[in-house]
Motif scaffolding. Structure first.
Motif, PDB file in Angstrom:
ATOM      1  N   SER A  21       0.822  -1.206   0.000  1.00 44.38           N
ATOM      2  CA  SER A  21       0.000   0.000   0.000  1.00 44.38           C
ATOM      3  C   SER A  21       0.858   1.259   0.000  1.00 44.38           C
ATOM      4  CB  SER A  21      -0.938  -0.009   1.212  1.00 44.38           C
ATOM      5  OG  SER A  21      -1.845  -1.090   1.109  1.00 44.38           O
ATOM      6  N   PHE A  22       0.455   2.213  -0.812  1.00 38.04           N
ATOM      7  CA  PHE A  22       1.165   3.478  -0.949  1.00 38.04           C
ATOM      8  C   PHE A  22       0.501   4.539  -0.071  1.00 38.04           C
ATOM      9  CE2 PHE A  22       1.448   1.184  -5.019  1.00 38.04           C
ATOM     10  CZ  PHE A  22       2.818   1.023  -5.114  1.00 38.04           C
ATOM     11  N   LEU A  23       1.314   5.433   0.462  1.00 37.24           N
ATOM     12  CA  LEU A  23       0.815   6.491   1.342  1.00 37.24           C
ATOM     13  C   LEU A  23       0.388   7.693   0.510  1.00 37.24           C
ATOM     14  CD1 LEU A  23       3.448   6.265   4.234  1.00 37.24           C
ATOM     15  CD2 LEU A  23       1.242   5.103   4.024  1.00 37.24           C
ATOM     16  N   ARG A  24      -0.906   7.970   0.548  1.00 37.27           N
ATOM     17  CA  ARG A  24      -1.463   8.979  -0.363  1.00 37.27           C
ATOM     18  C   ARG A  24      -1.143  10.403   0.061  1.00 37.27           C
ATOM     19  NH1 ARG A  24      -7.254   7.083  -0.360  1.00 37.27           N
ATOM     20  NH2 ARG A  24      -7.620   8.628  -1.979  1.00 37.27           N
ATOM     21  N   HIS A  25      -0.676  10.634   1.290  1.00 42.70           N
ATOM     22  CA  HIS A  25      -0.325  11.995   1.680  1.00 42.70           C
ATOM     23  C   HIS A  25       1.061  12.382   1.170  1.00 42.70           C
ATOM     24  CE1 HIS A  25       1.595   9.657   4.910  1.00 42.70           C
ATOM     25  NE2 HIS A  25       2.395  10.682   5.082  1.00 42.70           N
ATOM     26  N   LEU A  26       1.782  11.416   0.602  1.00 38.74           N
ATOM     27  CA  LEU A  26       3.094  11.672   0.003  1.00 38.74           C
ATOM     28  C   LEU A  26       2.959  11.751  -1.514  1.00 38.74           C
ATOM     29  CD1 LEU A  26       5.227   9.221   2.182  1.00 38.74           C
ATOM     30  CD2 LEU A  26       4.933  11.700   2.470  1.00 38.74           C
ATOM     31  N   PRO A  27       3.929  12.373  -2.202  1.00 34.63           N
ATOM     32  CA  PRO A  27       3.814  12.539  -3.652  1.00 34.63           C
ATOM     33  C   PRO A  27       3.801  11.214  -4.411  1.00 34.63           C
ATOM     34  CG  PRO A  27       5.498  13.999  -2.731  1.00 34.63           C
ATOM     35  CD  PRO A  27       5.117  13.044  -1.647  1.00 34.63           C
ATOM     36  N   GLU A  28       3.184  11.242  -5.584  1.00 37.86           N
ATOM     37  CA  GLU A  28       3.141  10.052  -6.430  1.00 37.86           C
ATOM     38  C   GLU A  28       4.547   9.587  -6.794  1.00 37.86           C
ATOM     39  OE1 GLU A  28       0.531   8.598 -10.245  1.00 37.86           O
ATOM     40  OE2 GLU A  28       1.726  10.421 -10.515  1.00 37.86           O
ATOM     41  N   GLU A  29       5.459  10.532  -6.922  1.00 37.61           N
ATOM     42  CA  GLU A  29       6.834  10.160  -7.275  1.00 37.61           C
ATOM     43  C   GLU A  29       7.458   9.248  -6.215  1.00 37.61           C
ATOM     44  OE1 GLU A  29       5.446  13.347  -9.606  1.00 37.61           O
ATOM     45  OE2 GLU A  29       5.586  13.232  -7.409  1.00 37.61           O
ATOM     46  N   GLU A  30       7.139   9.499  -4.946  1.00 30.62           N
ATOM     47  CA  GLU A  30       7.671   8.649  -3.884  1.00 30.62           C
ATOM     48  C   GLU A  30       7.038   7.262  -3.934  1.00 30.62           C
ATOM     49  OE1 GLU A  30       8.016  10.252   0.035  1.00 30.62           O
ATOM     50  OE2 GLU A  30       8.413  12.286  -0.704  1.00 30.62           O
ATOM     51  N   ALA A  31       5.776   7.197  -4.304  1.00 29.33           N
ATOM     52  CA  ALA A  31       5.128   5.896  -4.472  1.00 29.33           C
ATOM     53  C   ALA A  31       5.769   5.136  -5.627  1.00 29.33           C
ATOM     54  CB  ALA A  31       3.635   6.087  -4.726  1.00 29.33           C
ATOM     55  N   MET A  32       6.080   5.828  -6.702  1.00 32.02           N
ATOM     56  CA  MET A  32       6.753   5.197  -7.842  1.00 32.02           C
ATOM     57  C   MET A  32       8.111   4.637  -7.419  1.00 32.02           C
ATOM     58  SD  MET A  32       5.219   5.215 -10.888  1.00 32.02           S
ATOM     59  CE  MET A  32       4.082   6.139 -11.953  1.00 32.02           C
ATOM     60  N   ALA A  33       8.847   5.414  -6.623  1.00 27.75           N
ATOM     61  CA  ALA A  33      10.155   4.966  -6.149  1.00 27.75           C
ATOM     62  C   ALA A  33      10.016   3.743  -5.244  1.00 27.75           C
ATOM     63  CB  ALA A  33      10.862   6.101  -5.416  1.00 27.75           C
ATOM     64  N   THR A  34       8.951   3.716  -4.446  1.00 26.30           N
ATOM     65  CA  THR A  34       8.689   2.565  -3.576  1.00 26.30           C
ATOM     66  C   THR A  34       8.408   1.324  -4.410  1.00 26.30           C
ATOM     67  OG1 THR A  34       7.857   3.974  -1.808  1.00 26.30           O
ATOM     68  CG2 THR A  34       7.155   1.663  -1.780  1.00 26.30           C
ATOM     69  N   LEU A  35       7.607   1.488  -5.439  1.00 25.81           N
ATOM     70  CA  LEU A  35       7.331   0.370  -6.345  1.00 25.81           C
ATOM     71  C   LEU A  35       8.620  -0.120  -7.006  1.00 25.81           C
ATOM     72  CD1 LEU A  35       5.266  -1.454  -7.778  1.00 25.81           C
ATOM     73  CD2 LEU A  35       5.003   0.360  -9.491  1.00 25.81           C
ATOM     74  N   ASP A  36       9.456   0.803  -7.454  1.00 23.87           N
ATOM     75  CA  ASP A  36      10.734   0.430  -8.068  1.00 23.87           C
ATOM     76  C   ASP A  36      11.606  -0.366  -7.103  1.00 23.87           C
ATOM     77  OD1 ASP A  36      10.229   1.601 -10.529  1.00 23.87           O
ATOM     78  OD2 ASP A  36      11.087   3.532  -9.955  1.00 23.87           O
ATOM     79  N   ALA A  37      11.588   0.026  -5.830  1.00 20.08           N
ATOM     80  CA  ALA A  37      12.411  -0.661  -4.824  1.00 20.08           C
ATOM     81  C   ALA A  37      11.880  -2.056  -4.518  1.00 20.08           C
ATOM     82  CB  ALA A  37      12.470   0.170  -3.545  1.00 20.08           C
ATOM     83  N   ALA A  38      10.566  -2.231  -4.654  1.00 24.92           N
ATOM     84  CA  ALA A  38       9.961  -3.522  -4.314  1.00 24.92           C
ATOM     85  C   ALA A  38       9.986  -4.511  -5.472  1.00 24.92           C
ATOM     86  CB  ALA A  38       8.515  -3.304  -3.848  1.00 24.92           C
ATOM     87  N   LEU A  39       9.932  -4.040  -6.698  1.00 21.75           N
ATOM     88  CA  LEU A  39       9.798  -4.934  -7.850  1.00 21.75           C
ATOM     89  C   LEU A  39      10.892  -6.001  -7.961  1.00 21.75           C
ATOM     90  CD1 LEU A  39       8.414  -2.578 -10.642  1.00 21.75           C
ATOM     91  CD2 LEU A  39       7.260  -4.531  -9.571  1.00 21.75           C
TER      92      LEU A  39
END
Length: 349
Positions: free
Chosen positions: A145-163
């Motif tokens: 789950s991504f934290l919606r109070h943070l920017p989408e770019e940080e969510a993208m980086a989180t996805l990149d780190a998890a993939l």
């Protein structure tokens, strides 16, 4: 039969119901006792002098005041064993409550921002889930789950780190979600992220219609392309949306005690769970952050039954909905639904 005996019988019935839990934040299962134990193990200084003082802090004014405490509690999670212990504690409670399948949300950004590696988070949670599956047969999936109070770019980086870990955890990590403070953070902010996740083949959910308006539910469906709405109780504000939810059998993962604790409703008797169920909406009952909100899944079923006059047939429908709305393969859903049918028939004898 006395009223106490009636409640005891109902509790036994609810705990025996074969069911799935679809809206559970694993960090929200940290009980004060475990928080203190992990803090001591890891040398983390807490702002609370005792377990009782920490419990006393669990009086929230709104979602944000809860989240502040939630993130403070998560600070004790440092090692793989910490994530394992937290997850195993939940799975034991879930087993006691009749959960046969759990779809568990976790928030990597809460931990990676503190320097915890993605590998540590995954390995601890997954070890507990795989061990539980091997010893009890209870199945589970992970929803990053991504934290919606943070920017989408940080969510993208989180996805990149998890993939890079996806193949290692392909038996568990099957979907993504969107959580944290809803107010002022509409789903459309994460349209590119969800488009990417959909192309990667992940199952898609998002929190909408808890603090945010019914329009956020519509947006999550149409802009993010989610299959399931987490919460969704404010959908009732839009008649056309309600008709769509019923016609398309779009699941809502409702969390009654959470809604009460966070003052979405002032009294459980005001909750719209029963109304939505009786209008043909595919509602399910879940516990959200049970350590903070005063009840695990059976507690949520019981509170709903007592406050909203739900019949045993309606409780069976809620359990049926939970299995049907899961992301399990159809054959596995069918096997669990057969267990539910057998159980319900046995209770009529």
């Amino acid at each position: 039969m006395s009223a106490t005996a009636d409640v005891q019988a109902l509790t036994t019935f609810i705990r025996g119901l074969p069911k799935a839990e679809l809206h559970l934040h694993i960090e929200g299962t940290l009980e004060p006792e475990l928080i203190f134990a992990l803090a001591q193990r890891n040398g983390v200084a807490l702002s609370y002098p005792s377990i009782s003082a920490l419990r006393a802090a669990y009086q929230f004014e709104d979602l944000q005041s809860f989240l502040d405490l939630y993130y403070a509690g998560a600070s004790v999670l440092i090692t793989e064993d910490d994530f394992y212990d937290m997850t195993m504690a939940y799975m034991r409670r879930a087993q006691d409550d009749g959960v046969l399948h759990a779809e568990i949300m976790f928030d990597p950004q809460t931990h990676t921002s503190r320097g915890i590696s993605m590998a540590t988070i995954f390995s601890g949670i997954a070890r507990a889930l795989r061990e539980t599956r091997a010893t009890t047969g209870i199945t589970s999936y992970l929803l990053l789950s991504f934290l919606r109070h943070l920017p989408e770019e940080e969510a993208m980086a989180t996805l990149d780190a998890a993939l890079p870990l996806r193949e290692q955890y392909q038996d568990l990590w099957i979907g993504v979600g969107l959580d944290s403070a809803e107010r002022g953070n509409p789903p459309a902010r994460f349209a590119r992220l969800y488009d990417r996740c959909g192309q990667l083949g992940f199952r898609l959910t998002a929190h909408a219609g808890e603090e945010g308006p019914a329009a956020y539910v519509q947006e999550a469906l149409d802009t993010l392309g989610v299959e399931r709405i987490d919460h969704g109780v404010r959908s009732e504000e839009d008649a056309a949306l309600m008709a769509r939810l019923a016609a398309q059998r779009i699941p809502l993962t409702v969390c009654p005690l959470s809604n009460l604790k966070l003052q979405v409703v002032d009294d459980m008797r005001q909750h719209n769970l029963a109304r939505m169920l009786r209008q043909g909406i595919m509602v399910t009952v879940n516990s959200d952050d049970p350590a903070y909100f005063g009840g695990y899944i059976a507690d949520n079923y019981l509170a709903s039954a007592l406050s909203l006059d739900l019949t045993r047939d309606e409780l069976g429908t809620l359990a049926h909905n939970s299995i049907s709305a899961s992301f399990l393969p159809e054959a596995e859903k069918a096997a669990l639904l057969e267990k539910l049918t057998v159980y319900l028939e046995s209770c009529k004898i």
